[in-house]
Design an enzyme around this catalytic site. Structure first.
Site: not given
Length: 223
Positions: A56, A125, A153
């Site tokens: 990521r 997700s 996040k």
């Protein structure tokens, strides 16, 4: 759970799973490992029992992202651990990663599947019950969360909490990993709420000893 069975039959979809192992996914990128090589962190996590690594790296320079993906693939593949790329299906296909994980505002699952091919792993997700009811065909697993608030996040959706996670999980037939504020203290509760596995960032990437952190998470998930 026909789609779950199909995922297990994929050429690389079962990578990293040993008999009796719960899925443990390390989500990692350079911003998650300040002062440390994310590949070294991944190697340690795999030694501790991680069964999947997700690269990521938002807004990454394309050449650097590809180089890092190839380095991760070089340590994941010999260990039988799946490497998936967050969001970037084109990068996943270009480097031969095992799959891609997309969010609700990223490439649509059908478009992602078209880019990575029928044998790749496709994760999605899911942040709430409404999204759970709209999961497209062809998705192999979901990441449900954030369960709790997390500094990893900053643009995450509102936390579900444990009861909210359980409700979303109950609405889905696919394998599901919990993400967001996940650690050893709540791993067992997440399993009891229906999680099939855990996806973590700081609990491993931020640990002094990522291998030990992975081992502790795996054990806590079983308890």
């Amino acid at each position: 759970r026909a789609r779950a069975a199909r995922a297990g039959r994929r050429r690389r979809g079962g990578a990293g799973r040993r008999a009796g192992d719960p899925p443990l996914c390390l989500v990692v990128g350079p911003r998650d490992t300040p002062g440390r090589d994310p590949v070294a962190v991944a190697v340690a996590a795999i030694a501790g029992g991680a069964t999947m690594v997700q690269l990521r790296w938002k807004a990454a320079p394309p050449a650097e992202a590809a180089a890092l993906a190839r380095r991760l693939l070089a340590v994941c593949r010999p260990a039988g651990v799946a490497l998936v790329v967050n969001d970037d299906a084109a990068l996943a296909a270009a480097v031969g990663a095992d799959g891609v994980h997309v969010g609700q505002s990223d490439l649509a699952p059908a478009a992602a599947r078209a880019r990575v091919g029928p044998e790749a792993i496709l994760g999605l997700s899911v942040e709430n019950l409404a999204q759970a009811g709209r999961v497209a065909a062809g998705v192999d697993y979901v990441g449900i969360g954030p369960v709790w608030a997390t500094p990893s996040k900053t643009d995450a959706a509102p936390p579900l909490g444990l009861a909210g996670f359980a409700a979303v999980r109950a609405a889905l037939a696919l394998p599901a990993m919990a993400i967001g504020g996940v650690g050893a203290a709540n791993a067992g509760a997440l399993r009891r709420a229906g999680a099939d596995g855990l996806a973590v960032i700081s609990a491993i990437a931020g640990a002094d000893d990522p291998a030990a952190a992975a081992r502790v998470l795996r054990q806590a998930f079983r308890e």
